[in-house]
Design a protein around this motif. Structure first.
Motif, PDB file in Angstrom:
ATOM      1  N   GLN A  62       0.826  -0.892  -0.054  1.00  0.00           N
ATOM      2  CA  GLN A  62       0.081  -0.139   0.095  1.00  0.00           C
ATOM      3  C   GLN A  62       0.874   1.394  -0.070  1.00  0.00           C
ATOM      4  N   LEU A  63       0.448   2.341  -0.838  1.00  0.00           N
ATOM      5  CA  LEU A  63       0.839   3.599  -0.652  1.00  0.00           C
ATOM      6  C   LEU A  63      -0.259   4.329  -0.245  1.00  0.00           C
ATOM      7  N   ALA A  64       0.065   5.277   0.750  1.00  0.00           N
ATOM      8  CA  ALA A  64      -1.048   6.025   1.377  1.00  0.00           C
ATOM      9  C   ALA A  64      -0.734   7.656   1.594  1.00  0.00           C
ATOM     10  N   VAL A  65      -1.469   8.531   1.358  1.00  0.00           N
ATOM     11  CA  VAL A  65      -1.374   9.812   1.574  1.00  0.00           C
ATOM     12  C   VAL A  65      -2.537  10.444   2.396  1.00  0.00           C
ATOM     13  N   GLU A  66      -2.582  11.622   2.510  1.00  0.00           N
ATOM     14  CA  GLU A  66      -3.717  12.468   3.504  1.00  0.00           C
ATOM     15  C   GLU A  66      -5.018  11.663   3.070  1.00  0.00           C
ATOM     16  N   ASN A  67      -5.730  11.607   4.308  1.00  0.00           N
ATOM     17  CA  ASN A  67      -7.072  10.998   4.190  1.00  0.00           C
ATOM     18  C   ASN A  67      -7.102   9.633   4.253  1.00  0.00           C
ATOM     19  N   TRP A  68      -6.079   8.986   4.298  1.00  0.00           N
ATOM     20  CA  TRP A  68      -5.938   7.647   4.211  1.00  0.00           C
ATOM     21  C   TRP A  68      -5.712   6.919   5.479  1.00  0.00           C
ATOM     22  N   TRP A  69      -6.231   5.716   5.790  1.00  0.00           N
ATOM     23  CA  TRP A  69      -5.780   4.978   7.073  1.00  0.00           C
ATOM     24  C   TRP A  69      -4.714   4.079   6.759  1.00  0.00           C
ATOM     25  N   ILE A  70      -4.035   3.751   7.786  1.00  0.00           N
ATOM     26  CA  ILE A  70      -2.749   3.245   7.781  1.00  0.00           C
ATOM     27  C   ILE A  70      -3.091   1.855   8.897  1.00  0.00           C
ATOM     28  N   VAL A  71      -2.574   0.699   8.458  1.00  0.00           N
ATOM     29  CA  VAL A  71      -2.901  -0.587   9.475  1.00  0.00           C
ATOM     30  C   VAL A  71      -2.421  -1.685   8.862  1.00  0.00           C
ATOM     31  N   ASP A  72      -1.962  -2.727   9.627  1.00  0.00           N
ATOM     32  CA  ASP A  72      -1.882  -3.918   9.246  1.00  0.00           C
ATOM     33  C   ASP A  72      -3.243  -4.654   9.947  1.00  0.00           C
ATOM     34  N   ARG A  73      -4.258  -4.699   9.059  1.00  0.00           N
ATOM     35  CA  ARG A  73      -5.279  -5.274   9.926  1.00  0.00           C
ATOM     36  C   ARG A  73      -5.385  -6.433  10.268  1.00  0.00           C
ATOM     37  N   GLN A  74      -4.636  -7.268   9.743  1.00  0.00           N
ATOM     38  CA  GLN A  74      -4.822  -8.533  10.592  1.00  0.00           C
ATOM     39  C   GLN A  74      -3.958  -8.782  11.899  1.00  0.00           C
ATOM     40  N   SER A  75      -2.890  -7.898  11.954  1.00  0.00           N
ATOM     41  CA  SER A  75      -2.057  -7.705  13.213  1.00  0.00           C
ATOM     42  C   SER A  75      -2.871  -7.017  14.163  1.00  0.00           C
ATOM     43  N   PHE A  76      -3.586  -6.019  13.760  1.00  0.00           N
ATOM     44  CA  PHE A  76      -4.231  -5.151  14.621  1.00  0.00           C
ATOM     45  C   PHE A  76      -5.362  -5.678  15.283  1.00  0.00           C
ATOM     46  N   ILE A  77      -6.225  -6.548  14.139  1.00  0.00           N
ATOM     47  CA  ILE A  77      -7.496  -6.971  14.941  1.00  0.00           C
ATOM     48  C   ILE A  77      -7.296  -8.244  15.679  1.00  0.00           C
ATOM     49  N   ASN A  78      -6.346  -8.984  15.264  1.00  0.00           N
ATOM     50  CA  ASN A  78      -6.057 -10.543  15.881  1.00  0.00           C
ATOM     51  C   ASN A  78      -4.996 -10.302  16.770  1.00  0.00           C
ATOM     52  N   GLN A  79      -4.257  -9.315  17.064  1.00  0.00           N
ATOM     53  CA  GLN A  79      -3.102  -9.060  17.778  1.00  0.00           C
ATOM     54  C   GLN A  79      -2.003 -10.123  17.665  1.00  0.00           C
ATOM     55  N   THR A  80      -1.709 -10.276  16.569  1.00  0.00           N
ATOM     56  CA  THR A  80      -0.438 -11.244  15.995  1.00  0.00           C
ATOM     57  C   THR A  80       0.660 -10.521  15.522  1.00  0.00           C
ATOM     58  N   PRO A  81       1.650 -11.024  15.558  1.00  0.00           N
ATOM     59  CA  PRO A  81       2.995 -10.308  14.771  1.00  0.00           C
ATOM     60  C   PRO A  81       2.856 -10.070  13.152  1.00  0.00           C
ATOM     61  N   SER A  82       2.948  -8.789  12.867  1.00  0.00           N
ATOM     62  CA  SER A  82       3.099  -8.602  11.562  1.00  0.00           C
ATOM     63  C   SER A  82       4.183  -9.046  10.650  1.00  0.00           C
ATOM     64  N   LYS A  83       3.733  -9.150   9.436  1.00  0.00           N
ATOM     65  CA  LYS A  83       4.798  -9.652   8.325  1.00  0.00           C
ATOM     66  C   LYS A  83       4.970  -8.234   7.727  1.00  0.00           C
ATOM     67  N   TYR A  84       4.665  -7.184   7.861  1.00  0.00           N
ATOM     68  CA  TYR A  84       4.948  -5.884   7.146  1.00  0.00           C
ATOM     69  C   TYR A  84       5.676  -4.936   7.934  1.00  0.00           C
ATOM     70  N   TYR A  85       6.028  -3.835   7.028  1.00  0.00           N
ATOM     71  CA  TYR A  85       6.710  -2.634   7.671  1.00  0.00           C
ATOM     72  C   TYR A  85       5.676  -1.803   7.061  1.00  0.00           C
ATOM     73  N   ILE A  86       5.411  -0.633   7.986  1.00  0.00           N
ATOM     74  CA  ILE A  86       4.855   0.511   7.621  1.00  0.00           C
ATOM     75  C   ILE A  86       5.644   1.804   7.957  1.00  0.00           C
ATOM     76  N   GLU A  87       6.109   2.420   6.860  1.00  0.00           N
ATOM     77  CA  GLU A  87       7.332   3.563   6.955  1.00  0.00           C
ATOM     78  C   GLU A  87       6.652   4.813   6.446  1.00  0.00           C
ATOM     79  N   ALA A  88       6.958   5.785   7.074  1.00  0.00           N
ATOM     80  CA  ALA A  88       6.777   7.295   6.691  1.00  0.00           C
ATOM     81  C   ALA A  88       7.679   7.426   5.466  1.00  0.00           C
ATOM     82  N   TRP A  89       7.151   7.795   4.289  1.00  0.00           N
ATOM     83  CA  TRP A  89       7.957   8.091   3.206  1.00  0.00           C
ATOM     84  C   TRP A  89       8.150   9.610   3.150  1.00  0.00           C
TER      85      TRP A  89
END
Length: 192
Positions: free
Chosen positions: A73-100
């Motif tokens: 995912q690429l995200a800008v203003e007025n977008w939500w960012i999250v690893d949904r699976q990790s957030f909802i299930n509280q499991t380790p993520s396989k992703y990075y989310i980085e500020a570009w």
């Protein structure tokens, strides 16, 4: 600071927030700033919150065993960012989310999710977002298996023209599932 989020909620719910609901939202979401290249989430960590981008840009990606990044995912203003699976299930993520870019967010900690969804307009927004996300995910899979690289790029430009100037070509290519060289060739063809 919270006005863009209030407008977003009202736009997606088609109803206005009361003063009390706005106060509740302000008590549940916290401001956060990320410097360019700072992580919102790192692989192996549980995603503790979701974030609404007020200003800036982020990218969500995974890295394979050879060090190759795959942009989800690429995200800008007025977008939500999250690893949904990790957030909802509280499991380790396989992703990075980085500020570009330097990024300002409002973050919703996982323990505040239920209280956030108790607000009728927010619940309506959440369902509309979920529907839109499912449709977009289905379209992205369909595009990946049925469209040429040129058609995927043209679709991206049509729907996300603002991102072309904000993310480098190699990241856009990764998001589209094509090589950087293929994207360069496509862009040269489309300029002719």
């Amino acid at each position: 600071m919270y006005e863009p989020l209030f407008e977003y909620i009202e736009r997606y719910s088609n109803s206005n927030l009361s003063a009390e609901e706005k106060e509740k939202i302000q008590s549940l979401l916290l401001p956060k700033k990320l410097r360019k290249k700072q992580y919102f989430l790192e692989e192996g960590n549980v995603c503790p919150y979701t974030g609404f981008i007020l200003k800036g840009a982020t990218r969500q990606f995974s890295v394979d065993s050879h060090g190759i990044e795959y942009i989800l995912q690429l995200a800008v203003e007025n977008w939500w960012i999250v690893d949904r699976q990790s957030f909802i299930n509280q499991t380790p993520s396989k992703y990075y989310i980085e500020a570009w870019e330097n990024t300002e967010l409002l973050i919703l900690p996982r323990p505040n999710l239920d209280a956030f969804l108790e607000i009728p307009s927010v619940k309506d927004m959440f369902w509309k977002m979920s529907e839109n996300n499912h449709i977009a995910s289905q379209k992205r899979v369909d595009d990946a298996i049925s469209l040429s690289a040129l058609e995927r790029y043209e679709s991206f430009v049509t729907h996300h023209a603002d991102m072309i100037q904000r993310f480098p070509l190699h990241q856009i290519a990764s998001y589209l599932g094509i090589s950087r060289e293929t994207l360069s060739r496509i862009r040269k063809q489309s300029f002719r």
